[in-house]
Design an enzyme around this catalytic site. Structure first.
Site, PDB file in Angstrom:
ATOM      1  N   GLY A   3       8.001  -4.020   4.716  1.00 17.48           N
ATOM      2  CA  GLY A   3       6.837  -3.239   5.313  1.00 17.48           C
ATOM      3  C   GLY A   3       7.355  -1.853   5.505  1.00 17.48           C
ATOM      4  N   ASP A  29       5.426   6.946  -1.706  1.00 17.32           N
ATOM      5  CA  ASP A  29       4.517   8.305  -1.654  1.00 17.32           C
ATOM      6  C   ASP A  29       3.154   7.614  -1.414  1.00 17.32           C
ATOM      7  OD1 ASP A  29       6.972   9.349  -2.669  1.00 17.32           O
ATOM      8  OD2 ASP A  29       6.171   9.027  -4.743  1.00 17.32           O
TER       9      ASP A  29
END
Length: 314
Positions: free
Chosen positions: A225, A252
């Site tokens: 995560g 990104d």
């Protein structure tokens, strides 16, 4: 408006194979050609969510022309800084189980004049921007403090600055007091000069970066995560989704999702992890849009500092 700056953009060719075997001949099952570079990917995700965006990047040669055309086809506004050298090309091999192998060219050198033009165009646009987002590796010829200089110039123009980088460029951005840095686990480990095996180790180093003047640290932890450290708060975001098609661009997308949700607090982290999760479910370096998101699989909690990390970086 959000201005993204990508000093070392690329054309990204992604090929899908059943299983990669070293030294063997493979039959490619599918091929994608996408505009590449971390800041380019952030801009693509922002535009897909209808956020006003401007993408600043050097372009050169046939590859540079193709890169700009691919961005125009995705309705991404581009500010090109002409370069004498050819824009690099990267190749990503994705196996059926999601295993990803990347072959990234280093990128050809930029001249002092081209670097100055990149800085000047960014500075001009920063005066109209909420955020300037500087991302990715630096090509040969760029000084290590380029991102640090962009941080100072953009903040002087009234914009907040996010930096996604590694090594000396990340260190210089921290010294310049970027508002937000978004390293992955490997990049933060490099900054700390030691392995970070537990979530508590990541919190410790992120806090140290904060003390140096960076307001917010968002760390991509891959399959574990993401971790958000800001002010006095620390949150860990995870996803229950396990399907992985391609990990290219996941970090990104995470950054884009964070910015789209206001870049503050656990709700922004929740949004960011949803974007990163959506990205790994898509082919190649395709960026997710709002319709690709599934918020129900994402959970944001306090931090279990004893949690052992698997070391996978996005």
């Amino acid at each position: 408006m959000i201005v993204t700056v990508t000093p070392n953009p690329s054309l990204d060719r992604t090929v899908l194979v059943g299983e990669l075997a070293r030294g063997a001949v493979h039959r490619v099952e599918d091929v994608r050609l996408d505009p590449g570079g971390k800041g380019v990917n952030v801009a693509r995700a922002l535009v897909a969510a209808n956020r006003p965006t401007m993408c600043v990047l050097p372009t050169g040669g046939t590859e540079g022309t193709c890169l700009a055309e691919l961005l125009v086809a995705e309705a991404v506004p581009v500010v090109e800084v002409p370069a004498a050298s050819t824009t690099r090309s990267n190749v990503t091999v994705v196996e059926a189980d999601g295993t990803t192998t990347k072959l990234n060219e280093p990128g050809n050198a930029l001249s002092d004049t081209e670097i100055a033009a990149l800085e000047n165009r960014t500075g001009e646009l920063a005066g109209r921007a909420d955020w300037v987002v500087a991302c990715g590796s630096l090509p040969a010829g760029c000084p290590d403090d380029l991102y640090g200089r962009l941080v100072r110039a953009a903040r002087a123009a009234g914009a907040r600055v996010a930096v996604d980088a590694s090594g000396p460029p990340l260190r210089e951005a921290c010294r310049a007091r970027a508002d937000l840095v978004t390293p992955n686990l490997a990049e933060l480990s490099e900054l700390a000069a030691r392995p970070l095996n537990r979530l508590g180790d990541v919190v410790e180093v992120a806090r140290r970066v904060q003390r140096e003047g960076v307001a917010t640290v968002l760390v991509s932890l891959g399959a574990d995560g993401a971790l958000l450290v800001e002010g006095n708060g620390v949150w860990h975001g995870t996803s229950a989704s396990t399907f992985v098609r391609s990990t290219v661009g996941a970090g990104d997308a995470l950054l884009a999702g964070f910015l789209l949700a206001g870049a503050r607090g656990p709700s922004a982290l929740h949004h960011a992890v949803a974007y990163g999760t959506a990205a790994v479910r898509l082919p190649g370096s395709r960026m997710p849009g709002p319709d690709d998101l599934c918020f129900d699989s994402v959970h944001v909690t306090g931090v279990d500092e004893s949690l052992t990390l698997n070391g996978t970086a996005a």
